[in-house]
Design a protein around this motif. Structure first.
Motif, PDB file in Angstrom:
ATOM      1  N   ARG A  12       5.488  -4.522   0.050  1.00 12.84           N
ATOM      2  CA  ARG A  12       4.406  -4.363   0.948  1.00 12.84           C
ATOM      3  C   ARG A  12       4.708  -3.071   1.939  1.00 12.84           C
ATOM      4  NH1 ARG A  12       3.684  -9.843   3.577  1.00 12.84           N
ATOM      5  NH2 ARG A  12       3.019  -8.647   5.246  1.00 12.84           N
ATOM      6  N   ILE A  13       3.513  -2.546   2.233  1.00 13.87           N
ATOM      7  CA  ILE A  13       3.564  -1.217   2.976  1.00 13.87           C
ATOM      8  C   ILE A  13       4.357  -1.381   4.595  1.00 13.87           C
ATOM      9  CG2 ILE A  13       1.565  -0.194   1.808  1.00 13.87           C
ATOM     10  CD1 ILE A  13      -0.029  -0.865   4.190  1.00 13.87           C
ATOM     11  N   ASP A  14       4.506  -2.509   4.885  1.00 22.58           N
ATOM     12  CA  ASP A  14       4.985  -2.603   6.166  1.00 22.58           C
ATOM     13  C   ASP A  14       6.519  -3.345   5.870  1.00 22.58           C
ATOM     14  OD1 ASP A  14       4.366  -5.136   5.627  1.00 22.58           O
ATOM     15  OD2 ASP A  14       3.029  -5.873   6.937  1.00 22.58           O
ATOM     16  N   VAL A  19      11.634  -5.240   8.261  1.00 26.60           N
ATOM     17  CA  VAL A  19      12.985  -5.845   7.936  1.00 26.60           C
ATOM     18  C   VAL A  19      13.721  -4.863   8.818  1.00 26.60           C
ATOM     19  CG1 VAL A  19      14.787  -5.365   6.072  1.00 26.60           C
ATOM     20  CG2 VAL A  19      12.563  -6.144   5.493  1.00 26.60           C
ATOM     21  N   THR A  20      13.662  -3.691   9.313  1.00 30.93           N
ATOM     22  CA  THR A  20      14.741  -3.064  10.209  1.00 30.93           C
ATOM     23  C   THR A  20      14.438  -3.245  11.422  1.00 30.93           C
ATOM     24  OG1 THR A  20      13.188  -1.278  10.228  1.00 30.93           O
ATOM     25  CG2 THR A  20      14.708  -0.952   8.479  1.00 30.93           C
TER      26      THR A  20
END
Lengths: 758, 293
Positions: A12-14, A19-20
């Motif tokens: 997914r693009i986000d 995650v960070t």
């Protein structure tokens, strides 16, 4: 179908910002000068407000505003304005524990909290109505005294002649099924920051599933023009239906901001989220099903009594939708669906993933197993004989386009080991298998009298693709799906697409993310925008390269000419177009889901649904006969996706739904004592966690015949619909006890087993 | 959350002094997994938190020659769960510790905190009592030692006086031919227990006869409780299925449960019976398999 970007499990693009921890959610929002707003809520389920004394709160240092009903517009509000029944702040009466009574704005959280504690309200306690049964008694206190009774809404739909069919059917089963009070448990609690600026423009930063309709609602509540309201959302930590209709935080924060001239933030505490962020509507379903010896279901007759809570929200729509799905799951010639919504002094219900359908499916699919037993037929066989098929129209008018119902059943049964495991072994650890079917919308609905949206694509001079869409990403991955559809049709890489969304000043008008709607509706508009941009790009490339347009290929973000190895970056083409003609390349997409002939909102019923999605879940359970613990060992969830836009995300939607379905079936429940919720925290409101979640095999079953983008259907809700009845049927297979009420807790299992022994 | 003082003493003496000075509402802070949650919920409003972070000597597990354990009160649950010294003869304690919360919680939460929070459902208490553990309490000058089962006085309440600190837990060596087991049931994974039962059985040499036994019930009374009638019934008898069933039934009688949001009293009695029976069955099956040999 040959595809490059869709039907793959692309990340997914986000993913990276999420995650960070770089992604900022609305609840993370901080602004210079921002004040903290808090709401004083009713501690009583039903009481008259005699007086409110805010003087001590006003005097507290650090408090900039204290408001009561006198300070806010006197609008009466509901999702459907014709049913308006709720004030921004209570005027004369409170109707549930949590009802908004007063509010403060202060410099910080502690001061606001302290100020709330200093407001004195003199209540005259009234007898509350805490259950549907109590609310329907002739002498019941009225939740709304301007109404004749606590009946809030009523509907009846009739197809064929159910009374005659019931009298003539070879077999009839009858039963009452009860579902319960459930919270959405979004990780990000409902919250907003509101700024009323000097130009009288009200900007609302909030985690909403429907920015454009929320904009209308906030304007309606405040009595100001829609043009003066702007709604901005951000990364979002879940919605599940709880963030469709605005609650009173936004108008309260707006008034506090107008008074103080500063942005005001109001965030639910987790306790407020459990007690005021609305629930799934509890249903009591009286149901009859009749069938003939040949295994055909000939009649279904049901009455749903829904607990509305203290005010109207999505109740009428939920009841109507339940009836539509009830009428559509199997093509039954004679159908009666009666729905009633009853006011009680309980937290309001609202939309919740599945929109009344999980409650309904628990009743209908449990009863189908009871019917099969009475007929001496295998429950799978009974379902197969009554399956819907592609391109049929059901008795209640549902136009079943693509349909993989039979295929879903076969896959689920085969993979769970239906033939081998039914009526399994005995001992203290008992095992069983069960299954259930579902149908749901795969593309929202026409309930507003229209179902349409738009999208825009622009190609920048560097070749980047900017996609402007109203598809709202609440965590389900809508932005990635939209980017994939755009990239696929345009011929670029996924990483070339930037998605802009979620600011009502920027995005086209749209009804929001509900009803498994975004992929189907927004996706279609995005597809059209991409197609238009692609044609413009090809035209410009053909001109620049001096070849016929038919010879131009756009692949992976590069332009080539058939039969040649030469490649050109998209940027070159855009640059050419700018220099040659002075314009860049763009595309506009509009999707209008055409209304069927003779459509009226009132009569449409199942014709409101543009696209149906079928599915089957098969479940294996293991039961500890001594402690009553039900362990779900395995779930096969076969669901129709049309064309799967993103394999990993679609499976993720199904898995997440199944987990919520397990919670619905076995453990989640808001527990009230005297109208007060006593488990208003995760310590005692149990949802399945990583240690409880079984192996879930999500199977995306592709099918043809839908009008979705590239043939896709929505998959946001279906996975939750059949889980509870599949579990209940598996429990019956294991221990021979039929549960008619949810949740099926350990205690209930132990009790039932004891009763069975006696 | 209301304002509070925060102190970080560097010795037990200073910690006790800080607790005494701040008065009755001061609390020692170790992992904070209970205290901070309760403060956020407004259920606990201490005038001061005295952090044990810099107090040396509270975070260790020591195994003596005779096999007994001395566990510093601020030893994290994750260290108990994984300690070779605990796992050697007191595996049931390691297992009980491993069932508390999530890995992240156990990475902060301490055994002393689990005991001082004094929840009737504390998972380490029943098994420690079954092992016959005692606690060491310091007031900065003197120490006193008492059996763990006398430490709790009610839900959230212990014998600790203002200025006193729980410093260590002593677990006696596991008797020869003994088996201990803690069972809990929960509504979902990582839940606090609905009922927890710890049973220690000491078998007579070369036989199935129970020489001694301890049966401890958790989350079923205001504090973790011994079930003396169960223990009495077990002593001197051969552990067979009938005895297990009788002791289980007696455990349900000895329980003093309440109805609450987690379970009904009636269901808690059912669980007490089932878990007691199962803990005894585990001892029996351990014996049948050669008593750990």
């Amino acid at each position: 179908m040959k595809t490059c970007i869709v039907r793959r499990g692309l990340p997914r693009i986000d993913a990276v910002p999420k995650v960070t921890g770089e992604a900022r959610y609305t609840v993370d929002l901080k602004m210079p000068g921002m004040l903290i707003g808090k709401i004083l809520r009713s501690p009583h389920p039903h009481a008259r407000i005699r007086s409110i004394d805010v003087s001590a709160a006003r005097e507290l240092e650090g408090v900039l505003a204290v408001i009561t009903a006198e300070d806010v517009p006197g609008t009466l509000f509901a999702f459907m304005q014709v049913m308006a029944d709720k004030h921004i702040l209570c005027t004369d009466k409170v109707r549930y524990v949590g009802d908004e009574v007063a509010a403060v704005a202060a410099v910080d959280d502690d001061t606001a909290e302290k100020a709330i504690g200093l407001i004195e309200v003199d209540y005259e306690l009234l007898p509350p109505v805490l259950s549907v049964e109590d609310a329907l008694k002739p002498d019941a206190p009225l939740v709304h005294e301007d109404k004749d009774s606590n009946l809030g809404f009523e509907v009846e739909r009739l197809f064929g002649d159910p009374d005659k069919a019931l009298a003539e059917a070879d077999y009839v089963v009858e039963g009452t099924y009860v579902t319960h009070d459930l919270a959405h448990t979004c990780l990000e609690v409902s919250n907003c920051v509101v700024k009323w600026d000097k130009k009288d423009r009200v900007t609302v930063w909030t985690n909403t599933q429907a920015p454009h309709t929320q904009r209308q609602e906030v304007a309606r509540l405040l009595g100001i023009p829609r043009a003066n309201v702007r709604v901005i959302s951000s990364y979002m930590g879940g919605g599940f239906g709880s963030k469709l209709v605005t609650d009173m935080k936004a108008p309260i924060a707006a008034v506090l901001s107008r008074i103080t001239g500063r942005p005001v933030r109001i965030v639910n505490t987790r306790s407020e989220e459990f007690t005021t962020a609305k629930t799934r509507y509890p249903y009591t379903i009286h149901l009859k099903t009749g069938a003939n010896k040949d295994g055909r279901i000939v009649v279904r007759d049901m009455t749903v009594i829904g607990d509305n809570g203290a005010y109207h929200d999505k109740g009428p729509a939920t009841i109507n939708f339940s009836a539509m799905m009830f009428g559509t799951l199997y093509n039954v010639p004679n159908i009666r669906a009666v729905g009633k919504l009853i006011y009680t002094n309980r937290q309001m219900g609202t939309a919740f993933r599945g929109f009344g359908n999980p409650q309904m499916a628990f009743a209908t699919e449990s009863q189908l197993d009871e019917l099969a037993e009475k007929m001496g037929m295998d429950p799978l066989e009974l379902r197969l004989r009554n399956a819907n098929h592609a391109m049929e129209t059901t008795s209640c008018g549902a136009e079943v386009c693509g349909c993989a119902m039979t295929e879903c059943m076969e896959i689920a049964a085969e993979r769970i080991g239906w033939k081998q495991k039914r009526n399994g072994a005995n001992g203290t650890v008992l095992r069983g298998v069960g299954l259930a079917n579902m149908v749901h919308t795969g593309g929202g609905g026409r309930f507003y009298g229209y179902n349409s949206t738009e999208a825009f694509i622009k190609l920048s001079d560097d070749g980047t693709v900017t996609l402007i869409t109203s598809a709202l990403d609440m965590g389900q991955g809508a932005h990635t799906a939209m980017a994939q559809i755009a990239a696929e049709e345009l011929g670029v890489r996924l990483s070339d697409v930037i998605v802009l969304s979620n600011d009502t000043d920027l995005t086209p008008y749209d009804l929001g993310a509900w009803g498994s709607r975004a992929t189907f509706m927004n996706g279609n508009a995005v597809f059209e925008a991409a197609r238009e941009a692609r044609l413009a790009l090809i035209e410009a490339a053909a001109e620049m390269l001096e070849v016929p347009a038919a010879d131009i290929l756009v692949e992976e973000g590069q332009i080539s000419v058939k039969g040649s190895d030469e490649k050109h970056a998209i940027a070159e083409i855009v640059d050419h177009s700018v220099n040659e003609h002075g314009w860049t390349i763009s595309g506009t997409g509009r999707f209008v889901d055409k209304l069927p002939e003779g459509y009226t909102i009132k009569s449409a019923f199942a014709k409101n649904i543009p696209c149906f999605s079928f599915g089957t879940q098969a479940v294996e359970v293991e039961i500890d006969a001594e402690t009553g613990q039900v362990h779900v060992l395995k779930v096969i969830a076969a669901h129709e996706t049309g064309t799967t836009i993103n394999q990993v995300m679609a499976e993720g939607q199904i898995e997440g739904s199944v987990v919520q379905g397990i919670g619905f079936a076995l453990m989640e429940r808001l527990i009230s004592e005297e109208g007060r919720i006593v488990n208003d925290r995760f310590l005692d409101y149990k949802i399945p966690n990583i240690g409880d979640i079984p192996e879930i095999e999500a199977v995306c079953v592709e099918s043809e015949g839908t009008k979705g983008p590239l043939g896709a259907k929505g998959i946001g809700e279906p996975g939750l619909v059949p889980t509870a009845p599949a579990i209940a049927n598996a429990i019956y297979d294991a221990i021979g006890v039929r549960f008619h009420e949810l949740p099926i807790t350990r205690e209930e299992v132990v009790k039932a087993l004891r009763e069975k022994r006696e | 959350m209301e304002a509070f003082d925060y102190m970080r003493p560097t010795s037990v003496v200073d910690a006790c002094a800080a607790l005494r000075e701040a008065g009755g509402t001061a609390r020692a802070l170790a992992g904070g997994t209970d205290i901070l949650v309760q403060m956020r919920e407004g259920k606990l409003r201490p005038a001061a938190l005295v952090s044990l972070r810099d107090v040396p000597g509270l975070r260790s597990v020591r195994r003596a020659q005779d096999g007994g354990l001395t566990i510093g009160a601020a030893t994290r649950l994750i260290d108990i769960e994984t300690s070779p010294d605990v796992l050697r003869d007191h595996a049931a304690l390691a297992e009980a510790a491993s069932w508390i919360g999530s890995v992240q919680v156990r990475d902060r939460a301490t055994i002393g905190g689990n005991l001082c929070n004094a929840a009737p459902s504390a998972d380490t208490a029943p098994i420690l009592i079954a092992y016959g553990s005692s606690v060491t309490i310091s007031d900065g000058r003197d120490e006193r030692t008492l059996p763990l089962e006398d430490f709790f006085t009610g839900p959230g309440e212990t014998v600790l006086e203002p200025g006193e600190l729980l410093t260590a837990i002593s677990v006696p060596p596991a008797p020869a031919r003994s088996h201990a087991k803690y069972y809990k049931t929960f509504r979902s994974a990582m839940d606090c227990c609905t009922v927890g039962v710890a049973v220690l059985v000491v078998f007579a040499p070369d036989s199935r006869v129970v020489e001694d036994a301890r049966v401890v019930l958790g989350a079923i009374a205001p504090t973790p409780i011994r079930a003396p009638r169960c223990e009495e019934m077990l002593r001197g008898k051969e552990l067979d299925t009938a005895l297990m069933a009788s002791v289980g039934a007696l455990a349900a009688e000895e329980a003093r449960p309440i109805d609450d949001v987690r379970a009904s009293a009636e269901y808690r009695r059912v669980l007490a019976e089932v878990l007691t029976k199962r803990a005894l069955a585990a001892a029996d099956s351990w014996l049948q398999k050669g008593a750990g040999a």
